[in-house]
Scaffold this motif. Structure first.
Motif, mmCIF file in Angstrom:
data_model
loop_
_atom_site.group_PDB
_atom_site.id
_atom_site.type_symbol
_atom_site.label_atom_id
_atom_site.label_comp_id
_atom_site.label_asym_id
_atom_site.label_seq_id
_atom_site.Cartn_x
_atom_site.Cartn_y
_atom_site.Cartn_z
ATOM 1 N N ALA A 248 -7.432 44.071 52.855
ATOM 2 C CA ALA A 248 -8.614 43.396 52.308
ATOM 3 C C ALA A 248 -8.927 43.994 50.943
ATOM 4 C CB ALA A 248 -9.794 43.564 53.253
ATOM 5 N N LEU A 249 -8.654 43.216 49.885
ATOM 6 C CA LEU A 249 -8.954 43.691 48.529
ATOM 7 C C LEU A 249 -10.413 43.450 48.190
ATOM 8 C CD1 LEU A 249 -5.832 42.326 46.623
ATOM 9 C CD2 LEU A 249 -6.197 44.638 47.450
ATOM 10 N N ALA A 250 -10.952 42.346 48.701
ATOM 11 C CA ALA A 250 -12.350 41.991 48.477
ATOM 12 C C ALA A 250 -12.753 41.090 49.635
ATOM 13 C CB ALA A 250 -12.514 41.268 47.143
ATOM 14 N N ASP A 251 -13.993 40.615 49.635
ATOM 15 C CA ASP A 251 -14.451 39.779 50.750
ATOM 16 C C ASP A 251 -13.600 38.536 50.928
ATOM 17 O OD1 ASP A 251 -16.362 41.458 51.566
ATOM 18 O OD2 ASP A 251 -18.085 40.234 50.980
ATOM 19 N N ASP A 252 -13.142 37.939 49.809
ATOM 20 C CA ASP A 252 -12.330 36.724 49.936
ATOM 21 C C ASP A 252 -10.982 36.891 49.234
ATOM 22 O OD1 ASP A 252 -13.244 36.805 47.426
ATOM 23 O OD2 ASP A 252 -14.236 34.851 47.412
ATOM 24 N N GLU A 253 -10.462 38.096 49.268
ATOM 25 C CA GLU A 253 -9.166 38.348 48.640
ATOM 26 C C GLU A 253 -8.356 39.280 49.541
ATOM 27 O OE1 GLU A 253 -9.644 39.682 44.642
ATOM 28 O OE2 GLU A 253 -7.479 39.691 44.299
ATOM 29 N N PHE A 254 -7.198 38.796 49.987
ATOM 30 C CA PHE A 254 -6.359 39.570 50.899
ATOM 31 C C PHE A 254 -4.932 39.630 50.366
ATOM 32 C CE2 PHE A 254 -8.026 40.627 55.204
ATOM 33 C CZ PHE A 254 -9.349 40.271 54.991
ATOM 34 N N ILE A 255 -4.209 40.673 50.774
ATOM 35 C CA ILE A 255 -2.750 40.660 50.658
ATOM 36 C C ILE A 255 -2.207 40.690 52.074
ATOM 37 C CG2 ILE A 255 -0.705 41.951 49.932
ATOM 38 C CD1 ILE A 255 -2.136 42.822 47.478
ATOM 39 N N VAL A 256 -1.300 39.787 52.372
ATOM 40 C CA VAL A 256 -0.641 39.746 53.674
ATOM 41 C C VAL A 256 0.819 40.094 53.448
ATOM 42 C CG1 VAL A 256 0.026 38.299 55.616
ATOM 43 C CG2 VAL A 256 -2.227 37.987 54.570
ATOM 44 N N ILE A 257 1.286 41.130 54.116
ATOM 45 C CA ILE A 257 2.679 41.555 53.967
ATOM 46 C C ILE A 257 3.400 41.283 55.282
ATOM 47 C CG2 ILE A 257 4.204 43.502 53.500
ATOM 48 C CD1 ILE A 257 1.791 44.764 52.004
ATOM 49 N N CYS A 258 4.477 40.503 55.204
ATOM 50 C CA CYS A 258 5.236 40.198 56.415
ATOM 51 C C CYS A 258 6.717 40.439 56.138
ATOM 52 C CB CYS A 258 5.010 38.747 56.851
ATOM 53 S SG CYS A 258 5.593 37.530 55.662
ATOM 54 N N ARG A 259 7.511 40.365 57.198
ATOM 55 C CA ARG A 259 8.959 40.460 57.021
ATOM 56 C C ARG A 259 9.436 39.290 56.170
ATOM 57 N NH1 ARG A 259 11.379 45.149 59.192
ATOM 58 N NH2 ARG A 259 9.974 45.887 60.805
ATOM 59 N N THR A 260 10.431 39.540 55.319
ATOM 60 C CA THR A 260 10.962 38.473 54.474
ATOM 61 C C THR A 260 11.418 37.282 55.315
ATOM 62 O OG1 THR A 260 11.611 39.999 52.755
ATOM 63 C CG2 THR A 260 12.792 37.933 52.829
ATOM 64 N N SER A 261 12.036 37.579 56.470
ATOM 65 C CA SER A 261 12.551 36.494 57.299
ATOM 66 C C SER A 261 11.423 35.666 57.915
ATOM 67 C CB SER A 261 13.458 37.057 58.394
ATOM 68 O OG SER A 261 12.784 38.062 59.108
ATOM 69 N N PHE A 262 10.236 36.243 58.011
ATOM 70 C CA PHE A 262 9.101 35.516 58.556
ATOM 71 C C PHE A 262 8.294 34.810 57.465
ATOM 72 C CE2 PHE A 262 9.907 38.001 62.304
ATOM 73 C CZ PHE A 262 9.417 37.227 63.337
ATOM 74 N N ALA A 263 8.636 35.052 56.192
ATOM 75 C CA ALA A 263 7.799 34.574 55.098
ATOM 76 C C ALA A 263 7.636 33.049 55.087
ATOM 77 C CB ALA A 263 8.338 35.084 53.763
ATOM 78 N N PRO A 264 8.734 32.274 55.245
ATOM 79 C CA PRO A 264 8.541 30.822 55.245
ATOM 80 C C PRO A 264 7.645 30.358 56.397
ATOM 81 C CG PRO A 264 10.847 31.371 54.924
ATOM 82 C CD PRO A 264 10.164 32.641 55.310
ATOM 83 N N TYR A 265 7.793 31.015 57.549
ATOM 84 C CA TYR A 265 6.947 30.672 58.696
ATOM 85 C C TYR A 265 5.478 30.960 58.403
ATOM 86 C CZ TYR A 265 4.564 31.516 63.146
ATOM 87 O OH TYR A 265 3.646 31.539 64.153
ATOM 88 N N ILE A 266 5.211 32.143 57.865
ATOM 89 C CA ILE A 266 3.825 32.511 57.546
ATOM 90 C C ILE A 266 3.255 31.563 56.485
ATOM 91 C CG2 ILE A 266 2.394 34.314 56.470
ATOM 92 C CD1 ILE A 266 2.989 35.040 59.270
ATOM 93 N N GLN A 267 4.090 31.226 55.495
ATOM 94 C CA GLN A 267 3.630 30.315 54.447
ATOM 95 C C GLN A 267 3.222 28.975 55.057
ATOM 96 O OE1 GLN A 267 5.202 27.350 53.151
ATOM 97 N NE2 GLN A 267 3.666 27.126 51.543
ATOM 98 N N ARG A 268 4.059 28.443 55.950
ATOM 99 C CA ARG A 268 3.769 27.139 56.548
ATOM 100 C C ARG A 268 2.575 27.237 57.494
ATOM 101 N NH1 ARG A 268 9.756 26.851 56.584
ATOM 102 N NH2 ARG A 268 10.259 25.409 54.894
ATOM 103 N N TRP A 269 2.507 28.364 58.209
ATOM 104 C CA TRP A 269 1.384 28.530 59.134
ATOM 105 C C TRP A 269 0.063 28.589 58.362
ATOM 106 C CZ3 TRP A 269 -2.614 31.869 59.923
ATOM 107 C CH2 TRP A 269 -3.338 31.698 61.111
ATOM 108 N N LEU A 270 0.031 29.318 57.256
ATOM 109 C CA LEU A 270 -1.184 29.423 56.443
ATOM 110 C C LEU A 270 -1.594 28.048 55.916
ATOM 111 C CD1 LEU A 270 -0.520 32.695 54.398
ATOM 112 C CD2 LEU A 270 -2.360 32.341 56.054
ATOM 113 N N ALA A 271 -0.582 27.299 55.424
ATOM 114 C CA ALA A 271 -0.890 25.970 54.882
ATOM 115 C C ALA A 271 -1.478 25.087 55.974
ATOM 116 C CB ALA A 271 0.375 25.349 54.301
#
Lengths: 122, 205
Positions: free
Chosen positions: B170-193
């Motif tokens: 949590a960088l700020a109240d509405d600012e985050f960094i999410v770090i995931c495995r590279t192989s999971f990145a497309p999944y996380i991207q689609r899940w977030l969308a």
């Protein structure tokens, strides 16, 4: 779903953890020769009590560290969480540790260095 | 902040989400998108095993106070040191600066000091999330209490997001960094969308 308090990360969802089965199973030392039947106690035989059970858990989706949990398998109540390599401090888990059939096995006795070999002569 | 890490001019490797085009969906209630996210491509990531005796060396190499408290991170500009476990930390640095950071660490530690540092830049993918609904979107797939009073800026946690292992910062109240495995990145991207559809989102490729 349980809330398990990781000793390092704090309370987390059960889904983040992996259960590692029964705790306090000492591996017999190679220098202490025991029969296959006795070695099987160490290798295969696991307790499955109804009630208080001492287990190993790992915070696999978090800090990935192991720790011990004293849990009631009926009520799912977590009685004590204590570090790897140590014994429980509360009365009931302590009693459960002492009462385990494993304490009297040849396998557990063979996990301690035998006094006549303590000098490491050979 | 970390977004400017994209400015590294020349990189031979492929970023984790290089093949995924930018996309967006309008906020059904009108107004700005609830979530704006992008990959922080080639963000330098180093896994560090060591203890508090490294404080001076880490300070010299990153500018961050060390060690961070449990479940928290320390920052100095674009560099962050995250607590991962009792003797494990993740260092984030500008793209391409990993080697330099390792060298600074090596030159400012005594030979008696023991530590291990591993470049995991390509093993992990960092996503920068911002927008008023950032916490609401993350809360859909995460068991942690993400209310700002419980997970304030400066906190980090390794946890599960939609069943994938992630590190949240949590960088700020509405600012985050999410770090995931590279192989999971497309999944996380689609899940977030998908999770952000009801608030409107923008994915910046």
């Amino acid at each position: 779903m349980l809330i398990i308090t990781c000793p390092f990360c704090g309370p987390r969802d059960e889904a983040e953890f992996a259960c590692g089965g029964e705790a306090h199973i000492a591996r017999p030392l190679a220098e202490n020769k025991i029969s296959d039947a006795h070695f099987a106690d160490y290798l295969f035989m696991r307790d499955n009590p109804k009630g208080l059970f001492l287990e190993r858990w790992r915070h696999s989706a978090g800090c990935r560290r192991w720790f011990n949990v004293a849990r009631d398998t009926v009520s799912h109540e977590i009685i004590e969480i204590y570090p790897m390599g140590s014994l429980p401090k509360k009365a009931s888990p302590k009693a459960a540790y002492k009462a385990s059939w494993r304490r009297d096995t040849a396998a557990e006795k063979a996990a301690v260095r035998s006094p006549n070999k303590a000098g490491g002569s050979k | 902040m970390a977004n400017s890490s994209n400015s590294r001019p020349d990189f031979s490797g492929q970023a984790a989400l290089a093949g995924i085009a930018g996309s967006s969906s309008d906020n059904p209630n009108g107004g700005d998108a609830g979530l704006v996210f992008r990959e922080i491509s080639h963000l330098g990531k180093l896994n560090l095993r060591g203890d508090k005796n490294l404080a001076a060396a880490i300070k010299a190499a990153t500018g961050c106070p060390f060690p961070p408290k449990a479940n928290q991170f320390q920052s100095a500009g674009e560099r962050h040191v995250l607590w991962l476990g009792p003797d494990e930390y993740l260092i984030l640095c500008e793209a391409g600066k990993e080697k330099q950071l390792e060298d600074t660490l090596a030159s400012t530690t005594k030979s008696s000091q023991r530590y291990a540092i591993t470049d995991v830049s390509d093993s992990l993918c960092a996503l920068a999330l911002s927008g008023p609904k950032t916490r609401a979107v993350l809360a859909k797939g995460c068991g942690l209490d993400l209310h700002p009073s419980y997970f304030p800026s400066g906190d980090c946690a390794q946890t599960l997001l939609a069943l994938a292992g992630v590190t949240l910062m949590a960088l700020a109240d509405d600012e985050f960094i999410v770090i995931c495995r590279t192989s999971f990145a497309p999944y996380i991207q689609r899940w977030l969308a998908d999770a952000a559809l009801e608030y409107g989102y923008q994915f910046v490729a």
